[in-house]
Write a protein that holds these residues in place. Structure first.
Motif, PDB file in Angstrom:
ATOM      1  N   GLU A 240       0.746  -1.154  -0.267  1.00 37.51           N
ATOM      2  CA  GLU A 240      -0.145   0.296  -0.147  1.00 37.51           C
ATOM      3  C   GLU A 240       0.933   1.891  -0.043  1.00 37.51           C
ATOM      4  O   GLU A 240      -0.026   2.134  -0.695  1.00 37.51           O
ATOM      5  CB  GLU A 240      -1.195   0.829   1.353  1.00 37.51           C
ATOM      6  CG  GLU A 240      -2.136  -1.203   1.225  1.00 37.51           C
ATOM      7  CD  GLU A 240      -2.722  -0.976  -0.166  1.00 37.51           C
ATOM      8  OE1 GLU A 240      -3.310   0.227  -0.538  1.00 37.51           O
ATOM      9  OE2 GLU A 240      -2.742  -2.357  -0.857  1.00 37.51           O
ATOM     10  N   ARG A 241       2.153   1.158   0.142  1.00 35.80           N
ATOM     11  CA  ARG A 241       2.882   2.573   0.486  1.00 35.80           C
ATOM     12  C   ARG A 241       3.323   2.656  -0.688  1.00 35.80           C
ATOM     13  O   ARG A 241       4.006   1.669  -1.082  1.00 35.80           O
ATOM     14  CB  ARG A 241       3.929   2.300   1.421  1.00 35.80           C
ATOM     15  CG  ARG A 241       4.857   3.464   2.179  1.00 35.80           C
ATOM     16  CD  ARG A 241       5.579   3.365   3.726  1.00 35.80           C
ATOM     17  NE  ARG A 241       6.308   4.621   3.100  1.00 35.80           N
ATOM     18  CZ  ARG A 241       7.591   4.549   3.643  1.00 35.80           C
ATOM     19  NH1 ARG A 241       8.156   3.138   4.191  1.00 35.80           N
ATOM     20  NH2 ARG A 241       8.054   5.491   3.154  1.00 35.80           N
ATOM     21  N   ARG A 242       3.454   3.977  -1.463  1.00 35.66           N
ATOM     22  CA  ARG A 242       3.610   4.397  -2.226  1.00 35.66           C
ATOM     23  C   ARG A 242       4.677   5.420  -2.131  1.00 35.66           C
ATOM     24  O   ARG A 242       4.659   5.908  -1.166  1.00 35.66           O
ATOM     25  CB  ARG A 242       3.072   4.417  -3.459  1.00 35.66           C
ATOM     26  CG  ARG A 242       2.298   3.097  -3.598  1.00 35.66           C
ATOM     27  CD  ARG A 242       2.617   2.272  -4.264  1.00 35.66           C
ATOM     28  NE  ARG A 242       2.104   1.215  -4.287  1.00 35.66           N
ATOM     29  CZ  ARG A 242       1.806  -0.045  -5.280  1.00 35.66           C
ATOM     30  NH1 ARG A 242       2.763   0.714  -6.661  1.00 35.66           N
ATOM     31  NH2 ARG A 242       1.210  -0.517  -5.471  1.00 35.66           N
ATOM     32  N   ASN A 243       6.166   5.431  -2.826  1.00 36.04           N
ATOM     33  CA  ASN A 243       7.180   6.389  -2.868  1.00 36.04           C
ATOM     34  C   ASN A 243       7.871   6.660  -4.073  1.00 36.04           C
ATOM     35  O   ASN A 243       7.861   5.885  -4.879  1.00 36.04           O
ATOM     36  CB  ASN A 243       8.628   5.913  -1.257  1.00 36.04           C
ATOM     37  CG  ASN A 243       8.826   5.143  -2.214  1.00 36.04           C
ATOM     38  OD1 ASN A 243       9.733   4.930  -2.995  1.00 36.04           O
ATOM     39  ND2 ASN A 243       8.992   3.883  -0.883  1.00 36.04           N
TER      40      ASN A 243
ATOM     41  N   ASP B 177       6.267  -5.340 -11.220  1.00 34.45           N
ATOM     42  CA  ASP B 177       4.473  -5.665 -11.030  1.00 34.45           C
ATOM     43  C   ASP B 177       4.383  -4.702 -10.007  1.00 34.45           C
ATOM     44  O   ASP B 177       4.493  -4.219  -8.657  1.00 34.45           O
ATOM     45  CB  ASP B 177       5.177  -6.955  -9.988  1.00 34.45           C
ATOM     46  CG  ASP B 177       3.678  -7.167  -9.316  1.00 34.45           C
ATOM     47  OD1 ASP B 177       2.774  -7.029  -9.838  1.00 34.45           O
ATOM     48  OD2 ASP B 177       4.214  -8.071  -8.318  1.00 34.45           O
ATOM     49  N   PRO B 178       3.266  -3.798 -10.768  1.00 35.15           N
ATOM     50  CA  PRO B 178       3.142  -2.961 -10.218  1.00 35.15           C
ATOM     51  C   PRO B 178       1.711  -3.019  -8.676  1.00 35.15           C
ATOM     52  O   PRO B 178       2.344  -2.030  -7.601  1.00 35.15           O
ATOM     53  CB  PRO B 178       1.847  -2.750 -11.227  1.00 35.15           C
ATOM     54  CG  PRO B 178       2.550  -2.392 -12.824  1.00 35.15           C
ATOM     55  CD  PRO B 178       3.189  -4.195 -12.281  1.00 35.15           C
ATOM     56  N   SER B 179       1.522  -4.350  -8.825  1.00 35.57           N
ATOM     57  CA  SER B 179       0.330  -5.154  -7.654  1.00 35.57           C
ATOM     58  C   SER B 179       1.186  -4.980  -5.898  1.00 35.57           C
ATOM     59  O   SER B 179       0.482  -4.762  -5.301  1.00 35.57           O
ATOM     60  CB  SER B 179      -0.415  -5.845  -8.036  1.00 35.57           C
ATOM     61  OG  SER B 179       0.727  -7.046  -8.018  1.00 35.57           O
ATOM     62  N   ARG B 180       2.137  -5.196  -6.643  1.00 31.65           N
ATOM     63  CA  ARG B 180       3.385  -5.463  -5.633  1.00 31.65           C
ATOM     64  C   ARG B 180       3.191  -7.107  -5.104  1.00 31.65           C
ATOM     65  O   ARG B 180       3.870  -7.495  -3.629  1.00 31.65           O
ATOM     66  CB  ARG B 180       3.571  -4.452  -4.894  1.00 31.65           C
ATOM     67  CG  ARG B 180       4.235  -3.162  -5.459  1.00 31.65           C
ATOM     68  CD  ARG B 180       4.572  -2.265  -4.344  1.00 31.65           C
ATOM     69  NE  ARG B 180       5.547  -1.199  -4.889  1.00 31.65           N
ATOM     70  CZ  ARG B 180       5.691   0.077  -3.999  1.00 31.65           C
ATOM     71  NH1 ARG B 180       5.223   0.295  -2.819  1.00 31.65           N
ATOM     72  NH2 ARG B 180       6.403   0.803  -4.813  1.00 31.65           N
ATOM     73  N   ARG B 181       2.974  -7.849  -5.308  1.00 31.45           N
ATOM     74  CA  ARG B 181       1.580  -8.795  -4.669  1.00 31.45           C
ATOM     75  C   ARG B 181       2.606 -10.634  -5.366  1.00 31.45           C
ATOM     76  O   ARG B 181       2.381 -11.387  -4.799  1.00 31.45           O
ATOM     77  CB  ARG B 181       0.555  -8.825  -5.046  1.00 31.45           C
ATOM     78  CG  ARG B 181      -0.430  -8.260  -4.222  1.00 31.45           C
ATOM     79  CD  ARG B 181      -1.554  -8.387  -4.610  1.00 31.45           C
ATOM     80  NE  ARG B 181      -2.266  -7.060  -3.677  1.00 31.45           N
ATOM     81  CZ  ARG B 181      -2.993  -7.184  -2.810  1.00 31.45           C
ATOM     82  NH1 ARG B 181      -2.177  -7.427  -1.808  1.00 31.45           N
ATOM     83  NH2 ARG B 181      -3.825  -6.020  -2.429  1.00 31.45           N
ATOM     84  N   ARG B 182       3.566  -9.768  -6.298  1.00 28.08           N
ATOM     85  CA  ARG B 182       4.194 -11.394  -6.679  1.00 28.08           C
ATOM     86  C   ARG B 182       5.530 -11.039  -6.052  1.00 28.08           C
ATOM     87  O   ARG B 182       6.744 -11.608  -6.642  1.00 28.08           O
ATOM     88  CB  ARG B 182       4.595 -12.186  -8.313  1.00 28.08           C
ATOM     89  CG  ARG B 182       2.657 -11.849  -8.293  1.00 28.08           C
ATOM     90  CD  ARG B 182       2.865 -11.881  -9.718  1.00 28.08           C
ATOM     91  NE  ARG B 182       3.493 -13.260 -10.213  1.00 28.08           N
ATOM     92  CZ  ARG B 182       4.453 -13.021 -11.559  1.00 28.08           C
ATOM     93  NH1 ARG B 182       3.724 -12.608 -12.851  1.00 28.08           N
ATOM     94  NH2 ARG B 182       4.650 -14.309 -11.746  1.00 28.08           N
ATOM     95  N   ILE B 183       5.124 -10.074  -5.378  1.00 30.68           N
ATOM     96  CA  ILE B 183       7.751  -9.602  -5.203  1.00 30.68           C
ATOM     97  C   ILE B 183       7.516  -9.416  -3.660  1.00 30.68           C
ATOM     98  O   ILE B 183       6.664  -9.810  -3.399  1.00 30.68           O
ATOM     99  CB  ILE B 183       8.220  -8.622  -5.719  1.00 30.68           C
ATOM    100  CG1 ILE B 183       7.227  -6.957  -4.538  1.00 30.68           C
ATOM    101  CG2 ILE B 183       7.607  -8.209  -6.694  1.00 30.68           C
ATOM    102  CD1 ILE B 183       8.012  -5.838  -4.822  1.00 30.68           C
TER     103      ILE B 183
END
Length: 142
Positions: free
Chosen positions: A3-6, A18-24
Motif C-alpha cells: 500500500e505504501r508508495r514512494n 509488478d505494479p501490484s507488488r503482490r508477486r515480489i
C-alpha cells in the motif's frame, strides 16, 4: 510495501516489474545500518561482517524459492552475491545486452537471478531494460 508508495528509483523499478507488488518479496542483503545511520556499512567493512548477512540471505532464498531474484545493489557486494548464487546452484547465462552492470544466472530448475546496479541515478532506459528482463523471466517461468 503493497500500500505504501514512494518515489524512490528502487520502488519505481519494482513497480515496472509488478505494479501490484503482490508477486515480489523484498529484503536487504546487508541486514544492518551504520550506527545512527540509515545506510549500510561502507564497502571496506563489508567483508568483515558479511558472513551472517549472506547466511540469512541464503536462508531467505531457500525458504521463498523465488523464480526470479533481482539484486539491485550499489555493487560492493557483487562478488559475495556471485558466491551465494554459485553455492545455490546458479550458473552464469548469456544476457541479451551489455550495460557493464547486469549479469544473469539460472539454476537447472528454471530459477533466475539478475544482478544489476541500484537504479538511483541510472538512466530510465537502462533501468527499464532490466525491469523488462525481470518481467519476461517471471512470465516465462509462470
Amino acid at each position: 510495501m503493497i500500500e505504501r508508495r514512494n518515489r524512490s528509483a528502487f520502488w519505481e523499478m519494482v513497480d515496472l516489474i509488478d505494479p501490484s507488488r503482490r508477486r515480489i518479496a523484498w529484503t536487504n542483503i546487508c541486514k544492518m545500518d551504520e550506527v545512527g545511520g540509515s545506510r549500510p556499512p561502507p564497502p571496506h567493512h563489508w567483508q568483515a561482517i558479511s558472513e551472517p548477512h549472506l547466511r540469512a540471505l541464503k536462508e531467505e532464498i531457500a525458504s521463498l524459492a523465488p523464480r526470479v531474484i533481482l539484486f539491485a545493489t550499489s555493487g560492493y557486494c557483487a562478488d559475495t552475491i556471485a558466491s551465494v548464487l554459485g553455492n545455490l546452484g546458479y550458473k552464469s547465462q548469456t544476457l541479451g545486452f551489455r550495460d557493464g552492470h547486469t549479469r544473469l544466472a539460472a539454476t537447472s530448475d528454471g530459477a533466475f537471478a539478475i544482478e544489476t546496479r541500484h537504479p538511483q541515478g541510472w538512466p530510465t532506459s537502462e533501468r527499464n531494460r532490466v525491469a523488462e528482463l525481470a518481467k519476461k523471466l517471471l512470465h516465462r517461468s509462470s
